[in-house]
Design a protein around this motif. Structure first.
Motif, PDB file in Angstrom:
ATOM      1  N   ARG A   1      21.787  52.241  52.049  1.00  0.00           N
ATOM      2  CA  ARG A   1      21.432  51.914  53.428  1.00  0.00           C
ATOM      3  C   ARG A   1      22.322  50.812  53.994  1.00  0.00           C
ATOM      4  NH1 ARG A   1      16.270  52.020  51.137  1.00  0.00           N
ATOM      5  NH2 ARG A   1      16.164  49.732  51.247  1.00  0.00           N
ATOM      6  N   LEU A   2      22.694  49.861  53.141  1.00  0.00           N
ATOM      7  CA  LEU A   2      23.518  48.741  53.600  1.00  0.00           C
ATOM      8  C   LEU A   2      25.011  49.048  53.523  1.00  0.00           C
ATOM      9  CD1 LEU A   2      21.446  45.941  51.856  1.00  0.00           C
ATOM     10  CD2 LEU A   2      21.644  46.300  54.330  1.00  0.00           C
ATOM     11  N   GLY A   3      25.368  50.190  52.973  1.00  0.00           N
ATOM     12  CA  GLY A   3      26.785  50.559  52.889  1.00  0.00           C
ATOM     13  C   GLY A   3      27.590  49.632  52.001  1.00  0.00           C
ATOM     14  N   VAL A   4      26.996  49.192  50.896  1.00  0.00           N
ATOM     15  CA  VAL A   4      27.689  48.301  49.983  1.00  0.00           C
ATOM     16  C   VAL A   4      28.946  48.992  49.434  1.00  0.00           C
ATOM     17  CG1 VAL A   4      27.487  47.102  47.775  1.00  0.00           C
ATOM     18  CG2 VAL A   4      25.598  47.061  49.392  1.00  0.00           C
ATOM     19  N   LEU A   5      30.027  48.235  49.329  1.00  0.00           N
ATOM     20  CA  LEU A   5      31.346  48.660  48.838  1.00  0.00           C
ATOM     21  C   LEU A   5      32.177  49.374  49.901  1.00  0.00           C
ATOM     22  CD1 LEU A   5      30.466  49.922  45.240  1.00  0.00           C
ATOM     23  CD2 LEU A   5      31.481  47.737  45.882  1.00  0.00           C
ATOM     24  N   ARG A   6      31.709  49.464  51.141  1.00  0.00           N
ATOM     25  CA  ARG A   6      32.553  50.060  52.178  1.00  0.00           C
ATOM     26  C   ARG A   6      33.571  49.057  52.705  1.00  0.00           C
ATOM     27  NH1 ARG A   6      29.548  48.834  57.377  1.00  0.00           N
ATOM     28  NH2 ARG A   6      27.532  48.027  56.672  1.00  0.00           N
ATOM     29  N   SER A   7      33.377  47.775  52.447  1.00  0.00           N
ATOM     30  CA  SER A   7      34.358  46.752  52.788  1.00  0.00           C
ATOM     31  C   SER A   7      34.979  46.217  51.508  1.00  0.00           C
ATOM     32  CB  SER A   7      33.710  45.596  53.560  1.00  0.00           C
ATOM     33  OG  SER A   7      33.251  46.037  54.812  1.00  0.00           O
ATOM     34  N   ARG A   8      36.193  45.806  51.602  1.00  0.00           N
ATOM     35  CA  ARG A   8      36.904  45.323  50.423  1.00  0.00           C
ATOM     36  C   ARG A   8      36.197  44.099  49.840  1.00  0.00           C
ATOM     37  NH1 ARG A   8      41.846  46.323  48.358  1.00  0.00           N
ATOM     38  NH2 ARG A   8      42.675  44.743  46.926  1.00  0.00           N
ATOM     39  N   ARG A   9      36.007  44.101  48.553  1.00  0.00           N
ATOM     40  CA  ARG A   9      35.416  42.956  47.886  1.00  0.00           C
ATOM     41  C   ARG A   9      36.364  41.756  47.961  1.00  0.00           C
ATOM     42  NH1 ARG A   9      34.732  45.278  42.059  1.00  0.00           N
ATOM     43  NH2 ARG A   9      36.860  45.891  42.595  1.00  0.00           N
ATOM     44  N   VAL A  10      35.814  40.589  48.198  1.00  0.00           N
ATOM     45  CA  VAL A  10      36.638  39.383  48.282  1.00  0.00           C
ATOM     46  C   VAL A  10      37.064  38.991  46.870  1.00  0.00           C
ATOM     47  CG1 VAL A  10      36.699  36.959  48.954  1.00  0.00           C
ATOM     48  CG2 VAL A  10      35.434  38.614  50.350  1.00  0.00           C
ATOM     49  N   PRO A  11      38.360  38.978  46.578  1.00  0.00           N
ATOM     50  CA  PRO A  11      38.800  38.621  45.218  1.00  0.00           C
ATOM     51  C   PRO A  11      38.606  37.139  44.946  1.00  0.00           C
ATOM     52  CG  PRO A  11      40.699  38.953  46.643  1.00  0.00           C
ATOM     53  CD  PRO A  11      39.496  39.330  47.449  1.00  0.00           C
ATOM     54  N   LEU A  12      38.027  36.842  43.799  1.00  0.00           N
ATOM     55  CA  LEU A  12      37.870  35.466  43.350  1.00  0.00           C
ATOM     56  C   LEU A  12      38.217  35.444  41.862  1.00  0.00           C
ATOM     57  CD1 LEU A  12      37.098  32.551  43.968  1.00  0.00           C
ATOM     58  CD2 LEU A  12      34.724  33.142  43.479  1.00  0.00           C
ATOM     59  N   HIS A  13      39.512  35.342  41.597  1.00  0.00           N
ATOM     60  CA  HIS A  13      39.973  35.392  40.215  1.00  0.00           C
ATOM     61  C   HIS A  13      40.109  33.960  39.692  1.00  0.00           C
ATOM     62  CE1 HIS A  13      41.692  39.706  40.966  1.00  0.00           C
ATOM     63  NE2 HIS A  13      40.384  39.613  41.150  1.00  0.00           N
ATOM     64  N   GLY A  14      41.107  33.681  38.934  1.00  0.00           N
ATOM     65  CA  GLY A  14      41.244  32.344  38.377  1.00  0.00           C
ATOM     66  C   GLY A  14      40.466  32.206  37.083  1.00  0.00           C
ATOM     67  N   THR A  15      40.308  30.972  36.640  1.00  0.00           N
ATOM     68  CA  THR A  15      39.706  30.689  35.340  1.00  0.00           C
ATOM     69  C   THR A  15      38.277  30.183  35.508  1.00  0.00           C
ATOM     70  OG1 THR A  15      40.673  28.474  35.432  1.00  0.00           O
ATOM     71  CG2 THR A  15      41.916  30.180  34.268  1.00  0.00           C
ATOM     72  N   TRP A  16      37.482  30.402  34.458  1.00  0.00           N
ATOM     73  CA  TRP A  16      36.096  29.952  34.439  1.00  0.00           C
ATOM     74  C   TRP A  16      35.970  28.727  33.536  1.00  0.00           C
ATOM     75  CZ3 TRP A  16      31.615  29.949  36.727  1.00  0.00           C
ATOM     76  CH2 TRP A  16      30.474  29.560  36.030  1.00  0.00           C
TER      77      TRP A  16
END
Length: 381
Positions: free
Chosen positions: A232-247
């Motif tokens: 219903r919310l159309g999840v994944l129709r917009s590009r996911r915001v990348p947040l890479h780097g180290t943890w």
């Protein structure tokens, strides 16, 4: 005493039996009368016309009539494969410009699951079994793009879960000499631009069904007949915001600037709060102050060279009325949040820290069920 059969028993009327010649004459007269009656019945039915067939009990049909009454449809099977970052495997072919999931037609006498395994091996050279179905789609006969000469009758298309392929498995792909010209792993939001519209809808619906974990989705032309919150919310129709780097575990060091703090806020059942933008379907973690919490602890932070992104873990005790109607508030498992995000390899380290925090908070490990949307008026636990 001789043993008698039914044919030997006659009723005793007191009269002498007729001679054989008389019996033969009587039988001939009876047969002639029966033939005359049958001919009269045929003539009467013919006079009544073809619109009045002989009466049949109920809805009885001959096997030939029943077979002719059934719809004829094609059957196909495709396989949804992702890489470790949640991107979808699509292949280029030499007979059309758009991309496709691996798969093809189900042969006569072949099961859809067997066809899926055969097609992946023929097209990519990778052996496997794919027993888990993600979606079953009814494709109508008037689907766009089908040449009239094909006489496309419609199709039942099965989507199977190919799982997440490791780097070694991807490197083992061997393309055939013709038909498949290349493969790529595409961001889910890129699928509508790469695939036929119906194929893209089907692939995204199947991917959401995999994340939901609630069983295979029933689709009509790529659209779920019973949409979940993710649909219903159309999840994944917009590009996911990348947040890479180290943890990194623990608090943000004093020499780094905290940016965009987020919270892993646990409900009593072990699921966490997730925000989804209604306009774009983009999913993200909430602010640590999105609800009333207890036992908050610094979980760690992401560092990608432009500041630290801190994470907090806490137990939710109450959720106020939704402050921003532009966002839906869902409860999802931590693993589902990870699958809806583009966090790179460090996402696995963060997820492990989240499960450690859940255990520390004495909360259960939640089963994978479709994320549920929380009421706008809020809730208390």
């Amino acid at each position: 005493m001789p043993q008698l059969t039914d044919e030997d028993v006659t009723q005793d009327t007191g009269a002498s039996p007729a001679p054989p010649e008389a019996q033969a004459q009587t039988e001939a007269q009876t047969e002639a009368q029966a033939q005359a009656q049958a001919q009269a019945q045929v003539e009467a039915e013919a006079a009544a016309g073809a619109e009045a067939p002989a009466a049949r009990p109920g809805t009885w049909m001959t096997p030939e009539e029943y077979g002719a009454s059934r719809a004829t449809l094609w059957t196909g099977a495709v396989v949804l494969v992702t890489d470790a970052d949640g991107r979808v495997l699509v292949q280029s072919v030499d007979y059309r410009p758009d991309r496709l999931l691996p798969g093809g037609a189900v042969d006569a006498g072949e099961s859809p699951a067997a066809a899926a395994a055969r097609e992946v091996y023929e097209e990519l050279g990778v052996e496997g079994r794919y027993p888990r179905g993600l979606a079953v789609d009814w494709v109508p006969a008037d689907a766009p793009g089908m040449p009239p000469g094909m006489r496309f009758p419609g199709e039942i298309l099965h989507v199977f879960d190919g799982g997440t392929w490791t780097r070694d498995r991807i490197d083992s792909v061997r393309l055939p000499a013709q038909e498949i010209t290349g493969i790529d792993f595409a961001e889910p939001a890129e699928l509508p631009g790469l695939m036929d519209a119906g194929d893209a809808r089907r692939a995204l619906a199947a991917l959401r069904a995999r994340i939901n974990g609630g069983g295979a989705a029933l689709l009509e032309d790529g659209r779920p007949t019973t949409p979940t919150a993710l649909d219903r919310l159309g999840v994944l129709r917009s590009r996911r915001v990348p947040l890479h780097g180290t943890w990194h575990q623990g608090s943000v060091p004093a020499h780094l600037t905290p940016r965009d703090p987020a919270g892993w806020l646990f409900a009593p059942d072990g699921r966490v709060l997730l925000l989804v933008a209604r306009a774009t379907g983009a999913a993200r973690l909430p602010s640590p102050t999105a609800g009333r919490t207890a036992a908050a602890v610094p979980l760690g932070y992401r560092y990608a060279g432009h500041g630290a992104h801190p994470r907090t873990a806490a137990r939710l005790t109450a959720l106020p009325p939704g402050p921003d109607p532009a966002y839906a508030r869902l409860l999802a498992t931590p693993d589902q949040v990870r699958e809806l995000s583009d966090w790179g390899p460090a996402g696995h380290e963060e997820l492990a820290a989240v499960h450690g925090a859940r255990t520390h908070l004495s909360l259960p490990s939640p089963p994978r069920t479709p994320p549920t949307e929380l009421p706008a008026e809020g809730c208390h636990w």
